[in-house]
Design a protein around this motif. Structure first.
Motif, PDB file in Angstrom:
ATOM      1  N   ARG A  30      14.744  13.797  14.931  1.00  0.00           N
ATOM      2  CA  ARG A  30      13.349  13.950  14.521  1.00  0.00           C
ATOM      3  C   ARG A  30      12.731  15.178  15.189  1.00  0.00           C
ATOM      4  N   ALA A  31      13.003  15.351  16.466  1.00  0.00           N
ATOM      5  CA  ALA A  31      12.492  16.530  17.176  1.00  0.00           C
ATOM      6  C   ALA A  31      13.087  17.811  16.596  1.00  0.00           C
ATOM      7  N   ARG A  32      14.366  17.748  16.234  1.00  0.00           N
ATOM      8  CA  ARG A  32      15.017  18.913  15.620  1.00  0.00           C
ATOM      9  C   ARG A  32      14.323  19.268  14.303  1.00  0.00           C
ATOM     10  N   ALA A  33      13.934  18.250  13.522  1.00  0.00           N
ATOM     11  CA  ALA A  33      13.227  18.495  12.264  1.00  0.00           C
ATOM     12  C   ALA A  33      11.862  19.131  12.518  1.00  0.00           C
ATOM     13  N   VAL A  34      11.177  18.682  13.554  1.00  0.00           N
ATOM     14  CA  VAL A  34       9.880  19.274  13.911  1.00  0.00           C
ATOM     15  C   VAL A  34      10.068  20.734  14.315  1.00  0.00           C
ATOM     16  N   LEU A  35      11.072  21.007  15.128  1.00  0.00           N
ATOM     17  CA  LEU A  35      11.340  22.386  15.547  1.00  0.00           C
ATOM     18  C   LEU A  35      11.689  23.251  14.345  1.00  0.00           C
ATOM     19  N   GLN A  36      12.475  22.725  13.415  1.00  0.00           N
ATOM     20  CA  GLN A  36      12.823  23.483  12.215  1.00  0.00           C
ATOM     21  C   GLN A  36      11.573  23.787  11.400  1.00  0.00           C
ATOM     22  N   HIS A  37      10.700  22.790  11.241  1.00  0.00           N
ATOM     23  CA  HIS A  37       9.446  23.007  10.520  1.00  0.00           C
ATOM     24  C   HIS A  37       8.601  24.072  11.225  1.00  0.00           C
ATOM     25  N   TYR A  38       8.544  24.007  12.533  1.00  0.00           N
ATOM     26  CA  TYR A  38       7.806  25.005  13.317  1.00  0.00           C
ATOM     27  C   TYR A  38       8.397  26.397  13.080  1.00  0.00           C
ATOM     28  N   ASN A  39       9.723  26.493  13.094  1.00  0.00           N
ATOM     29  CA  ASN A  39      10.381  27.781  12.874  1.00  0.00           C
ATOM     30  C   ASN A  39      10.160  28.295  11.459  1.00  0.00           C
ATOM     31  N   ASP A  40      10.013  27.385  10.491  1.00  0.00           N
ATOM     32  CA  ASP A  40       9.702  27.805   9.129  1.00  0.00           C
ATOM     33  C   ASP A  40       8.329  28.466   9.072  1.00  0.00           C
ATOM     34  N   GLN A  41       7.399  27.978   9.894  1.00  0.00           N
ATOM     35  CA  GLN A  41       6.039  28.513   9.931  1.00  0.00           C
ATOM     36  C   GLN A  41       5.925  29.735  10.840  1.00  0.00           C
ATOM     37  N   GLY A  46      11.521  32.812  14.308  1.00  0.00           N
ATOM     38  CA  GLY A  46      11.911  33.334  15.613  1.00  0.00           C
ATOM     39  C   GLY A  46      11.374  32.519  16.771  1.00  0.00           C
ATOM     40  N   GLY A  47      10.591  31.501  16.445  1.00  0.00           N
ATOM     41  CA  GLY A  47      10.047  30.657  17.505  1.00  0.00           C
ATOM     42  C   GLY A  47      11.152  29.856  18.167  1.00  0.00           C
ATOM     43  N   GLU A  48      11.047  29.697  19.445  1.00  0.00           N
ATOM     44  CA  GLU A  48      12.021  28.878  20.156  1.00  0.00           C
ATOM     45  C   GLU A  48      11.315  27.628  20.653  1.00  0.00           C
ATOM     46  N   ILE A  49      12.082  26.719  21.165  1.00  0.00           N
ATOM     47  CA  ILE A  49      11.522  25.430  21.583  1.00  0.00           C
ATOM     48  C   ILE A  49      10.407  25.611  22.622  1.00  0.00           C
ATOM     49  N   ALA A  50      10.524  26.611  23.487  1.00  0.00           N
ATOM     50  CA  ALA A  50       9.481  26.851  24.496  1.00  0.00           C
ATOM     51  C   ALA A  50       8.154  27.220  23.846  1.00  0.00           C
ATOM     52  N   TYR A  51       8.190  27.974  22.740  1.00  0.00           N
ATOM     53  CA  TYR A  51       6.955  28.329  22.039  1.00  0.00           C
ATOM     54  C   TYR A  51       6.311  27.088  21.420  1.00  0.00           C
ATOM     55  N   LEU A  52       7.138  26.223  20.849  1.00  0.00           N
ATOM     56  CA  LEU A  52       6.618  24.983  20.284  1.00  0.00           C
ATOM     57  C   LEU A  52       5.979  24.134  21.372  1.00  0.00           C
ATOM     58  N   ILE A  53       6.650  24.014  22.501  1.00  0.00           N
ATOM     59  CA  ILE A  53       6.101  23.226  23.604  1.00  0.00           C
ATOM     60  C   ILE A  53       4.784  23.829  24.081  1.00  0.00           C
ATOM     61  N   ALA A  54       4.726  25.156  24.197  1.00  0.00           N
ATOM     62  CA  ALA A  54       3.484  25.816  24.625  1.00  0.00           C
ATOM     63  C   ALA A  54       2.354  25.535  23.638  1.00  0.00           C
ATOM     64  N   ASP A  55       2.656  25.610  22.336  1.00  0.00           N
ATOM     65  CA  ASP A  55       1.624  25.316  21.342  1.00  0.00           C
ATOM     66  C   ASP A  55       1.183  23.857  21.408  1.00  0.00           C
ATOM     67  N   LEU A  56       2.129  22.955  21.660  1.00  0.00           N
ATOM     68  CA  LEU A  56       1.764  21.549  21.817  1.00  0.00           C
ATOM     69  C   LEU A  56       0.888  21.346  23.048  1.00  0.00           C
ATOM     70  N   LEU A  57       1.138  22.098  24.097  1.00  0.00           N
ATOM     71  CA  LEU A  57       0.293  21.994  25.290  1.00  0.00           C
ATOM     72  C   LEU A  57      -1.115  22.521  25.010  1.00  0.00           C
ATOM     73  N   HIS A  58      -1.223  23.572  24.193  1.00  0.00           N
ATOM     74  CA  HIS A  58      -2.559  24.047  23.788  1.00  0.00           C
ATOM     75  C   HIS A  58      -3.270  22.961  22.989  1.00  0.00           C
ATOM     76  N   LEU A  59      -2.531  22.287  22.105  1.00  0.00           N
ATOM     77  CA  LEU A  59      -3.100  21.183  21.341  1.00  0.00           C
ATOM     78  C   LEU A  59      -3.554  20.066  22.278  1.00  0.00           C
ATOM     79  N   ALA A  60      -2.740  19.760  23.278  1.00  0.00           N
ATOM     80  CA  ALA A  60      -3.109  18.712  24.239  1.00  0.00           C
ATOM     81  C   ALA A  60      -4.376  19.087  24.992  1.00  0.00           C
ATOM     82  N   ASP A  61      -4.508  20.360  25.366  1.00  0.00           N
ATOM     83  CA  ASP A  61      -5.737  20.794  26.036  1.00  0.00           C
ATOM     84  C   ASP A  61      -6.959  20.524  25.171  1.00  0.00           C
ATOM     85  N   ALA A  62      -6.790  20.671  23.866  1.00  0.00           N
ATOM     86  CA  ALA A  62      -7.910  20.475  22.952  1.00  0.00           C
ATOM     87  C   ALA A  62      -8.147  19.003  22.609  1.00  0.00           C
ATOM     88  N   ASP A  63      -7.070  18.193  22.538  1.00  0.00           N
ATOM     89  CA  ASP A  63      -7.203  16.863  21.951  1.00  0.00           C
ATOM     90  C   ASP A  63      -6.908  15.679  22.873  1.00  0.00           C
TER      91      ASP A  63
END
Length: 93
Positions: A19-30, A33-50
């Protein structure tokens, strides 16, 4: 991606990895070149907001869940103990 909304605590670890791999693939589609660290960083920005407590709270909880779900952590923690102590510890864990 409908299965992403499943309760993670009731899902086997291999399914959660997929499931996490599917999320990462979806993130990379958007964001090609994004790597897992970029996804985690964006999720942390989301956490700061929500999330109450922000990224720090989300990271603390994620580390707690990740640590509890790693199958070999208990064994690693008990390495080097005398066998009787290891058996006693495993009864309590």
């Amino acid at each position: 991606m409908d299965d992403i909304a499943k309760d993670p605590s009731s899902t086997p670890l291999a399914e959660r990895v997929e499931r996490a791999r599917a999320v990462l693939q979806h993130y990379n589609d958007q964001c090609p070149g994004g790597e897992i660290a970029y996804l985690i960083a964006d999720l942390l920005h989301l956490a700061d907001a929500d999330v109450p407590g922000g990224a720090d709270e989300a990271l603390d909880r994620a580390r707690l869940h990740h640590g509890a779900e790693r199958p070999d952590d208990t064994r690693r923690a008990l390495e080097g103990l005398p066998p009787a102590w290891e058996r006693a510890a495993l009864r309590w864990l």
